[in-house]
Design an enzyme around this catalytic site. Structure first.
Site, PDB file in Angstrom:
ATOM      1  N   GLU A 104       0.835  -1.211   0.000  1.00 36.04           N
ATOM      2  CA  GLU A 104       0.000   0.000   0.000  1.00 36.04           C
ATOM      3  C   GLU A 104       0.862   1.250   0.000  1.00 36.04           C
ATOM      4  OE1 GLU A 104      -2.685   1.506  -0.331  1.00 36.04           O
ATOM      5  OE2 GLU A 104      -4.413   0.462   0.490  1.00 36.04           O
ATOM      6  N   ASP A 108      -4.617   5.930   5.761  1.00 34.19           N
ATOM      7  CA  ASP A 108      -5.126   7.162   6.362  1.00 34.19           C
ATOM      8  C   ASP A 108      -6.137   6.763   7.439  1.00 34.19           C
ATOM      9  OD1 ASP A 108      -6.128   9.668   6.901  1.00 34.19           O
ATOM     10  OD2 ASP A 108      -6.598  10.194   4.846  1.00 34.19           O
ATOM     11  N   LYS A 136      -0.565   7.601   8.399  1.00 32.37           N
ATOM     12  CA  LYS A 136      -0.793   8.895   9.053  1.00 32.37           C
ATOM     13  C   LYS A 136      -1.046   8.718  10.543  1.00 32.37           C
ATOM     14  CE  LYS A 136      -2.587  11.422   5.144  1.00 32.37           C
ATOM     15  NZ  LYS A 136      -3.728  12.126   4.575  1.00 32.37           N
ATOM     16  N   ASP A 164      -1.197  11.117  -5.717  1.00 38.66           N
ATOM     17  CA  ASP A 164      -1.641  12.225  -6.565  1.00 38.66           C
ATOM     18  C   ASP A 164      -2.485  13.242  -5.815  1.00 38.66           C
ATOM     19  OD1 ASP A 164      -3.977  10.532  -6.262  1.00 38.66           O
ATOM     20  OD2 ASP A 164      -4.877  11.710  -7.878  1.00 38.66           O
ATOM     21  N   ARG A 170       2.142  12.476  -9.233  1.00 37.21           N
ATOM     22  CA  ARG A 170       2.592  11.104  -8.949  1.00 37.21           C
ATOM     23  C   ARG A 170       4.062  10.914  -9.294  1.00 37.21           C
ATOM     24  NH1 ARG A 170      -1.977   7.990  -7.814  1.00 37.21           N
ATOM     25  NH2 ARG A 170      -3.833   8.423  -9.026  1.00 37.21           N
TER      26      ARG A 170
HETATM   27  P1  5GP Z   1      -8.058   5.448   3.898  1.00 37.41           P
HETATM   28  O1  5GP Z   1      -9.149   4.555   3.446  1.00 37.41           O
HETATM   29  O2  5GP Z   1      -6.981   4.758   4.715  1.00 37.41           O
HETATM   30  O3  5GP Z   1      -8.580   6.678   4.610  1.00 37.41           O
HETATM   31  O4  5GP Z   1      -7.382   6.053   2.607  1.00 37.41           O
HETATM   32  C1  5GP Z   1      -6.559   5.313   1.829  1.00 37.41           C
HETATM   33  C2  5GP Z   1      -6.452   5.845   0.436  1.00 37.41           C
HETATM   34  O5  5GP Z   1      -6.798   7.239   0.357  1.00 37.41           O
HETATM   35  C3  5GP Z   1      -5.022   5.747  -0.033  1.00 37.41           C
HETATM   36  O6  5GP Z   1      -4.770   4.493  -0.632  1.00 37.41           O
HETATM   37  C4  5GP Z   1      -4.914   6.923  -0.976  1.00 37.41           C
HETATM   38  O7  5GP Z   1      -5.388   6.547  -2.247  1.00 37.41           O
HETATM   39  C5  5GP Z   1      -5.854   7.952  -0.396  1.00 37.41           C
HETATM   40  N1  5GP Z   1      -5.152   8.883   0.507  1.00 37.41           N
HETATM   41  C6  5GP Z   1      -5.232   8.962   1.848  1.00 37.41           C
HETATM   42  N2  5GP Z   1      -4.456   9.944   2.334  1.00 37.41           N
HETATM   43  C7  5GP Z   1      -3.859  10.499   1.260  1.00 37.41           C
HETATM   44  C8  5GP Z   1      -2.916  11.576   1.110  1.00 37.41           C
HETATM   45  O8  5GP Z   1      -2.449  12.224   2.045  1.00 37.41           O
HETATM   46  N3  5GP Z   1      -2.528  11.869  -0.161  1.00 37.41           N
HETATM   47  C9  5GP Z   1      -3.001  11.181  -1.247  1.00 37.41           C
HETATM   48  N4  5GP Z   1      -2.560  11.561  -2.436  1.00 37.41           N
HETATM   49  N5  5GP Z   1      -3.892  10.168  -1.151  1.00 37.41           N
HETATM   50  C10 5GP Z   1      -4.303   9.830   0.096  1.00 37.41           C
END
Ligand code: 5GP
Length: 186
Positions: A104, A108, A136, A164, A170
Site C-alpha cells: 500500500e 489514512d 498517518k 496524486d 505522482r
Molecule cells: P483510507 O481509506 O486509509 O482513509 O485512505 C486510503 C487511500 O486514500 C489511499 O490508498 C490513498 O489513495 C488515499 N489517501 C489517503 N491519504 C492520502 C494523502 O495524504 N494523499 C493522497 N494523495 N492520497 C491519500
C-alpha cells in the site's frame, strides 16, 4: 518551492526525500526477504498510488517473487476517504494457499485497507501481510493490520512518489506537502 521543474509547482515542502525512501525501502525489503526465503510470495500492489513503491520494493528484494495488482476507489471528496470502496480492477490470479503481501502507498483512516483485507481473506490465502510506505498519525483511524510501515507522517494531505492530487504529482521522486493554495484554487 523546489527547483526540479514544473512537476513540482504547488509543492510547499518535501516531507520525505528520495534518499530516505530508498534507504527505508531497502530495510523493508530485507525483512521480507528473511520472512519469505523458503516461499515465493505474491506481492499485490494497490493501484494507482502504490505503483512507485511497489517497483522499488520488489527490485530491492533478492528472493523470487510474483506480483499482481488491484485497483480500488473510494468515493467522496478528493482529499478524504469516505470508506465506501469499490474494486475497479481485480487480481489476475487465485490466491488460495499463497503467501500474500499487500503493498500500500498510504494508510489514512484505514478503511480502504480494511475492506481490501476482508476481500482477500475470504479467498483463503495461506497468510496475508501488509506493507505500507506511509501511515498517518490519526487519532480516529481504525485499528487495521499493517505489518511494516515505512514512515509515520503527520495528518496532512501528501503527494508524490505515486500519490496524486487530482491525478497529478505522482511522478515526484519524493513525498511532499502541497501548498494550501492548490486546494483553495479548486
Ligand atoms: P483510507 O481509506 O486509509 O482513509 O485512505 C486510503 C487511500 O486514500 C489511499 O490508498 C490513498 O489513495 C488515499 N489517501 C489517503 N491519504 C492520502 C494523502 O495524504 N494523499 C493522497 N494523495 N492520497 C491519500
Amino acid at each position: 518551492m523546489t527547483d526540479d521543474g514544473a512537476r513540482s509547482n504547488g509543492v510547499a515542502r518535501i516531507l520525505i526525500d528520495d534518499e530516505a525512501i530508498q534507504q527505508r525501502t531497502a530495510e523493508m525489503a530485507k525483512v521480507l526477504d528473511d520472512e519469505y526465503r523458503d516461499d515465493v510470495p505474491l506481492l499485490i500492489g494497490v493501484l494507482n498510488g502504490a505503483i512507485t513503491f511497489m517497483t522499488d520494493l520488489m527490485r530491492a528484494m533478492q528472493i523470487p517473487l510474483e506480483i499482481d495488482f488491484m485497483a480500488v476507489s473510494s468515493y467522496g471528496a478528493a482529499t478524504k476517504s469516505s470508506g465506501v470502496v469499490r474494486i475497479l480492477k481485480d487480481l489476475d490470479q487465485e490466491i488460495e494457499g499463497r503467501r500474500v503481501v499487500v503493498v500500500e502507498d498510504i494508510v489514512d483512516s484505514g478503511l480502504t485497507l480494511q475492506y481490501l483485507l476482508d476481500v482477500l481473506q475470504r479467498r483463503n490465502p495461506r497468510d496475508l501481510r501488509v506493507v505500507a510506505l506511509l501511515k498517518k498519525e490519526k487519532a480516529d483511524a481504525i485499528d487495521v493490520q499493517v505489518d511494516q510501515i515505512g514512515f509515520t507522517i503527520p495528518d496532512e494531505f501528501v503527494v508524490g512518489y505515486g500519490l496524486d492530487y487530482a491525478g497529478k504529482y505522482r511522478n515526484l521522486p519524493y513525498v511532499a506537502v502541497l501548498d494550501r493554495r492548490v486546494y483553495a484554487a479548486e
